[in-house]
Write a protein that holds these residues in place. Structure first.
Motif, short mmCIF file in Angstrom:
data_model
loop_
_atom_site.label_atom_id
_atom_site.label_comp_id
_atom_site.label_asym_id
_atom_site.label_seq_id
_atom_site.Cartn_x
_atom_site.Cartn_y
_atom_site.Cartn_z
N ALA A 1 18.80 4.87 9.25
CA ALA A 1 18.80 4.10 8.01
C ALA A 1 17.98 2.82 8.16
O ALA A 1 17.21 2.44 7.27
CB ALA A 1 20.24 3.76 7.63
N SER A 2 18.12 2.17 9.32
CA SER A 2 17.37 0.94 9.57
C SER A 2 15.87 1.22 9.63
O SER A 2 15.06 0.46 9.09
CB SER A 2 17.84 0.30 10.88
N ALA A 3 15.50 2.33 10.29
CA ALA A 3 14.09 2.69 10.38
C ALA A 3 13.51 3.00 9.00
O ALA A 3 12.37 2.62 8.69
CB ALA A 3 13.91 3.90 11.30
N SER B 1 9.91 1.66 4.77
CA SER B 1 9.76 1.48 3.32
C SER B 1 9.16 0.12 2.99
O SER B 1 8.28 0.01 2.12
CB SER B 1 11.12 1.63 2.63
N LEU B 2 9.60 -0.92 3.68
CA LEU B 2 9.06 -2.26 3.43
C LEU B 2 7.60 -2.36 3.84
O LEU B 2 6.78 -2.93 3.11
CB LEU B 2 9.90 -3.30 4.19
N ALA C 1 4.44 -2.90 1.29
CA ALA C 1 3.45 -3.97 1.47
C ALA C 1 2.03 -3.41 1.42
O ALA C 1 1.14 -3.99 0.79
CB ALA C 1 3.69 -4.68 2.80
N PHE C 2 1.84 -2.25 2.06
CA PHE C 2 0.51 -1.62 2.00
C PHE C 2 0.19 -1.17 0.58
O PHE C 2 -0.95 -1.34 0.11
CB PHE C 2 0.44 -0.42 2.95
N ILE D 1 3.91 -8.68 9.85
CA ILE D 1 4.52 -9.42 10.96
C ILE D 1 5.78 -10.14 10.49
O ILE D 1 6.81 -10.16 11.18
CB ILE D 1 3.51 -10.42 11.56
N ILE D 2 5.72 -10.71 9.29
CA ILE D 2 6.90 -11.38 8.73
C ILE D 2 8.03 -10.38 8.49
O ILE D 2 9.19 -10.62 8.83
CB ILE D 2 6.54 -12.11 7.42
N ILE D 3 7.67 -9.23 7.92
CA ILE D 3 8.67 -8.18 7.68
C ILE D 3 9.31 -7.72 8.99
O ILE D 3 10.53 -7.59 9.10
CB ILE D 3 8.02 -6.99 6.95
N VAL D 4 8.47 -7.48 9.98
CA VAL D 4 8.95 -7.01 11.28
C VAL D 4 9.86 -8.04 11.93
O VAL D 4 10.91 -7.70 12.50
CB VAL D 4 7.75 -6.67 12.20
N LEU D 5 9.48 -9.30 11.87
CA LEU D 5 10.28 -10.36 12.48
C LEU D 5 11.66 -10.44 11.83
O LEU D 5 12.69 -10.49 12.52
CB LEU D 5 9.56 -11.70 12.34
#
Length: 451
Positions: A14-16, A21-22, A26-27, A119-123
């Motif tokens: 679910a987290s993945a 999705s985010l 963004a792309f 990078i912001i999303i990943v962080l």
């Protein structure tokens, strides 16, 4: 926590999905706003969906390769680094795809903006999911059952991950079996290290019967069995251990990959090798390349090439010594080359010659291999395949990784060989070069020293 364990994979999935999705959203935003109308023949609906879908698939593949979603197994910083590498690789590939679609080099700044947004999303994802995972799955309290004092090395390594393991007690295998079972019942899991076979099997069966989690340090025989084929002789299941190295078709495929990939890489690596060569030469005017005799498949001897990373008279006494952390024989230039693994780049010509492969056990010096075989008779098992530029020991090894553990990692690679796994190891090596962390391979030196 034991009840929640059964939902751990679901939580990871679910987290993945949220993360992918985010990143895909963004792309999609950047694609629709900056690229979709700029290409020569704009897509209509399904074409745009296809481009976005391809981005999602590539993101899944590279995050899977780098283990980006293994929160709980990896530290949060390692998970973050893995996703950053994946973001850069995926966005670079996607920019190339967009340029092909647009029949021109498209504007690069939208991809830069996308990368920053990613990078912001990943962080944020790493911090939030890491906190949630830690709350739901706190460190396990475990007991280690050991058969030798060497278990202390494993305990020290596991204790570095206080977020995941708490080794609350240790007990020797010379205790009564009933006492050991009672102790095991008090903990969330048990670690078994260097136990004799009969005793180990008894504990393993008991833990299986009581649904107790087990962490088992494998023996060489276990690793060989892992590579066995499952067959059935009428109603009797058998495990077939071929014990003859790689199959003929695997060797051919591996050689073709080595030659093609070497020829592709050389033009890209040439500027880095030139800069490294100039830096080595300018530092002390000594030789740039040094050659050293090593072993490869079937014990064949060859000369390995490396950029010199030590002073020219590193072993003027004629005694071969292993390099170590803070070795005063290593030059400042050499220290940087070693940290980023750039001193190994000339070995691409060893690969072209056929002495080495991109992936495989690191080539060892004949005299040191002889010494290792006195302590580990199985050490020669590594020579059933060609020596490699990189391998499991290089992407997972640390300063304190023992030769025996490196041997086990090399044999795990051999027994579970696949070209897909080779590609994954190469991609993981790129991550290790960019984020060296605490990894530090100790390389062996010739009579003139590691240079």
């Amino acid at each position: 926590m034991k009840k929640r364990d059964k939902y751990k994979r679901t939580l990871h999935l679910a987290s993945a999905i949220v993360n992918i999705s985010l990143l895909t959203a963004a792309f999609a935003l950047v694609w629709y706003l900056c690229y979709s109308k700029e290409i020569v023949l704009p897509f209509y609906r399904k074409g745009n969906w296809m481009v976005i879908g391809i981005y999602a698939v590539i993101t899944i593949i590279f995050n899977k390769v780098y283990g980006s979603y293994d929160v709980g197994y990896l530290k949060k910083t390692e998970a973050f680094y893995s996703q950053i590498i994946s973001v850069f690789v995926v966005n670079t590939i996607e920019y190339c795809q967009i340029s092909v679609i647009g029949r021109d080099f498209m504007h690069f700044m939208p991809i830069v903006f996308l990368t920053m947004l990613d990078i912001i999303i990943v962080l944020i994802w790493t911090l939030l999911y890491g906190a949630l995972y830690k709350k739901l799955y706190p460190p396990r309290k475990m007991i280690i059952v050991y058969g030798s004092k060497n278990a202390s090395n494993l305990v020290m390594k596991m204790c570095r991950r206080e977020d995941k393991y708490i080794i609350a007690e240790s007990i020797s295998d010379d205790k009564d079996f009933e006492v050991i079972k009672q102790k095991i019942d008090e903990y969330n899991g048990v670690i078994m290290y260097d136990l004799h076979d009969t005793f180990r099997n008894d504990i393993l069966k008991y833990c299986f019967d009581t649904s107790k989690r087990v962490y088992l340090a494998p023996k060489i025989s276990d690793i060989i069995i892992r590579g066995a084929d499952e067959i059935n002789l009428f109603d009797t299941p058998l495990l077939l251990c071929r014990n003859d190295g790689l199959a003929f078709e695997s060797r051919v495929a591996k050689r073709i990959f080595d030659v093609v990939f070497s020829l592709i890489l050389i033009p890209f690596l040439a500027p880095f090798m030139l800069i490294a060569a100039i830096a080595v030469k300018m530092y002390d005017k000594g030789p740039v390349i040094y050659k050293q005799e090593r072993l490869t498949i079937n014990g064949k001897r060859f000369l390995v090439y490396k950029f010199r990373s030590m002073i020219t008279d590193a072993e003027k006494d004629g005694v071969a010594r292993l390099a170590c952390d803070d070795d005063d024989r290593i030059t400042p230039v050499g220290a940087f080359l070693r940290k980023c693994r750039l001193d190994e780049l000339p070995q691409i010509f060893n690969i072209l010659k056929g002495d080495m492969s991109f992936v495989g056990p690191r080539p060892e010096r004949p005299e040191l291999a002889e010494e290792y075989e006195k302590e580990m008779q199985e050490f020669s098992f590594r020579l059933t395949v060609k020596a490699g530029l990189t391998g499991y020991a290089q992407i997972m090894g640390k300063y304190d990784t023992t030769p025996y553990d490196k041997l086990k990692m090399d044999l795990m690679y051999i027994e579970k060989f696949s070209m897909l796994n080779d590609i994954k190891i190469i991609l993981m090596t790129i991550k290790t070069m960019i984020f060296p962390g605490s990894t530090n391979e100790t390389e062996n030196m010739s009579g003139k020293g590691k240079k």
